[in-house]
Scaffold this motif. Structure first.
Motif, mmCIF file in Angstrom:
data_model
loop_
_atom_site.group_PDB
_atom_site.id
_atom_site.type_symbol
_atom_site.label_atom_id
_atom_site.label_comp_id
_atom_site.label_asym_id
_atom_site.label_seq_id
_atom_site.Cartn_x
_atom_site.Cartn_y
_atom_site.Cartn_z
ATOM 1 N N LYS A 73 0.840 -1.206 0.000
ATOM 2 C CA LYS A 73 0.000 0.000 0.000
ATOM 3 C C LYS A 73 0.873 1.252 0.000
ATOM 4 N N LYS A 74 1.547 1.459 -1.100
ATOM 5 C CA LYS A 74 2.513 2.551 -1.208
ATOM 6 C C LYS A 74 1.843 3.920 -1.044
ATOM 7 N N ILE A 75 0.670 4.091 -1.591
ATOM 8 C CA ILE A 75 -0.034 5.375 -1.504
ATOM 9 C C ILE A 75 -0.379 5.693 -0.057
ATOM 10 N N GLN A 76 -0.840 4.691 0.688
ATOM 11 C CA GLN A 76 -1.164 4.894 2.103
ATOM 12 C C GLN A 76 0.083 5.290 2.891
ATOM 13 N N VAL A 77 1.201 4.649 2.573
ATOM 14 C CA VAL A 77 2.459 4.951 3.252
ATOM 15 C C VAL A 77 2.881 6.387 2.950
ATOM 16 N N ILE A 78 2.733 6.814 1.702
ATOM 17 C CA ILE A 78 3.070 8.194 1.331
ATOM 18 C C ILE A 78 2.213 9.178 2.115
ATOM 19 N N LYS A 79 0.940 8.873 2.289
ATOM 20 C CA LYS A 79 0.042 9.748 3.058
ATOM 21 C C LYS A 79 0.503 9.859 4.510
ATOM 22 N N VAL A 80 0.868 8.735 5.095
ATOM 23 C CA VAL A 80 1.320 8.746 6.487
ATOM 24 C C VAL A 80 2.632 9.522 6.612
ATOM 25 N N VAL A 81 3.541 9.342 5.659
ATOM 26 C CA VAL A 81 4.808 10.081 5.682
ATOM 27 C C VAL A 81 4.530 11.576 5.620
ATOM 28 N N THR A 85 5.590 14.261 8.554
ATOM 29 C CA THR A 85 6.608 15.255 8.212
ATOM 30 C C THR A 85 5.930 16.452 7.547
ATOM 31 N N SER A 86 6.701 17.421 7.200
ATOM 32 C CA SER A 86 6.168 18.581 6.488
ATOM 33 C C SER A 86 6.506 18.497 5.003
ATOM 34 N N LEU A 87 6.699 17.282 4.516
ATOM 35 C CA LEU A 87 7.076 17.089 3.122
ATOM 36 C C LEU A 87 5.871 17.224 2.205
ATOM 37 N N GLY A 88 6.153 17.676 0.993
ATOM 38 C CA GLY A 88 5.123 17.732 -0.035
ATOM 39 C C GLY A 88 4.928 16.358 -0.641
ATOM 40 N N LEU A 89 3.999 16.263 -1.578
ATOM 41 C CA LEU A 89 3.670 14.984 -2.191
ATOM 42 C C LEU A 89 4.877 14.373 -2.911
ATOM 43 N N LYS A 90 5.572 15.154 -3.704
ATOM 44 C CA LYS A 90 6.721 14.644 -4.465
ATOM 45 C C LYS A 90 7.846 14.201 -3.522
ATOM 46 N N GLU A 91 8.142 15.022 -2.513
ATOM 47 C CA GLU A 91 9.213 14.676 -1.577
ATOM 48 C C GLU A 91 8.878 13.409 -0.797
ATOM 49 N N ALA A 92 7.614 13.283 -0.374
ATOM 50 C CA ALA A 92 7.188 12.091 0.364
ATOM 51 C C ALA A 92 7.273 10.856 -0.522
ATOM 52 N N LYS A 93 6.874 10.986 -1.778
ATOM 53 C CA LYS A 93 6.945 9.870 -2.722
ATOM 54 C C LYS A 93 8.401 9.473 -2.954
ATOM 55 N N LYS A 101 15.212 4.859 4.147
ATOM 56 C CA LYS A 101 15.475 6.279 4.409
ATOM 57 C C LYS A 101 14.859 6.652 5.751
ATOM 58 N N PRO A 102 15.486 7.606 6.446
ATOM 59 C CA PRO A 102 14.890 8.073 7.709
ATOM 60 C C PRO A 102 13.687 8.975 7.440
ATOM 61 N N VAL A 103 12.606 8.711 8.153
ATOM 62 C CA VAL A 103 11.407 9.542 8.061
ATOM 63 C C VAL A 103 11.503 10.646 9.107
ATOM 64 N N LEU A 104 11.813 10.261 10.344
ATOM 65 C CA LEU A 104 11.992 11.208 11.440
ATOM 66 C C LEU A 104 13.351 10.952 12.071
ATOM 67 N N GLU A 105 14.042 12.023 12.456
ATOM 68 C CA GLU A 105 15.346 11.881 13.091
ATOM 69 C C GLU A 105 15.362 12.610 14.418
ATOM 70 N N LYS A 106 16.011 11.992 15.401
ATOM 71 C CA LYS A 106 16.214 12.565 16.724
ATOM 72 C C LYS A 106 14.909 13.027 17.365
ATOM 73 N N VAL A 107 13.963 12.085 17.452
ATOM 74 C CA VAL A 107 12.688 12.368 18.106
ATOM 75 C C VAL A 107 12.610 11.564 19.401
ATOM 76 N N ALA A 108 11.687 11.944 20.268
ATOM 77 C CA ALA A 108 11.484 11.252 21.541
ATOM 78 C C ALA A 108 10.950 9.846 21.294
ATOM 79 N N LYS A 109 11.120 8.982 22.283
ATOM 80 C CA LYS A 109 10.717 7.587 22.155
ATOM 81 C C LYS A 109 9.237 7.449 21.845
ATOM 82 N N ASP A 110 8.378 8.197 22.543
ATOM 83 C CA ASP A 110 6.936 8.070 22.306
ATOM 84 C C ASP A 110 6.561 8.513 20.896
ATOM 85 N N ALA A 111 7.190 9.577 20.394
ATOM 86 C CA ALA A 111 6.926 10.038 19.028
ATOM 87 C C ALA A 111 7.407 9.002 18.015
#
Length: 129
Positions: A73-81, A85-93, A101-111
């Motif tokens: 479900k690549k489209i669903q994954v792109i939506k969640v990304v 994040t604050s990425l646009g559609l092209k960047e998320a794709k 690839k890292p989606v989030l870096e240096k975030v708290a454990k709960d996040a």
């Protein structure tokens, strides 16, 4: 005075109390102007004794959420990304297409746990480091 062998010396030390042995070491240091120090390899040689080296390391408080696969479900994954994040559609794709690839870096454990749960819910493979 007759020369004592190492075995004879060890036998003498075995009979001493810890206090007597400590006093002997102090006198030995003074007499020969040396300092008795434990070798650094002792901590490495005995890792099963309390784990002092492991206790010295601070507990990790920053985590990276790494997308390792998009799944079916690549489209669903792109939506969640995009939600995470604050990425646009092209960047998320591009991020999803270029896994791992890292989606989030240096975030708290709960996040990091919430992000992992959301991405896995969309069908992605995720790793938290």
């Amino acid at each position: 005075m007759a020369k004592l062998s190492q075995d004879d010396l060890l036998a003498q030390f075995e009979e001493m109390t810890l206090i007597e042995l400590s006093e002997f070491v102090k006198k030995f240091e003074e007499k020969f102007d040396v300092e008795a120090a434990a070798p650094a390899a002792v901590a490495v040689a005995a890792p099963g004794q309390g784990g002092a080296a492991a206790e010295a390391e601070p507990e990790q408080d920053e985590f990276d959420v790494i997308l390792t696969g998009a799944g079916d479900k690549k489209i669903q994954v792109i939506k969640v990304v995009r939600e995470l994040t604050s990425l646009g559609l092209k960047e998320a794709k591009d991020l999803v297409d270029g896994t791992p690839k890292p989606v989030l870096e240096k975030v708290a454990k709960d996040a990091a746990d919430k992000a992992k749960e959301s991405l896995e819910g969309a069908g992605a493979s995720v790793e938290v480091k």
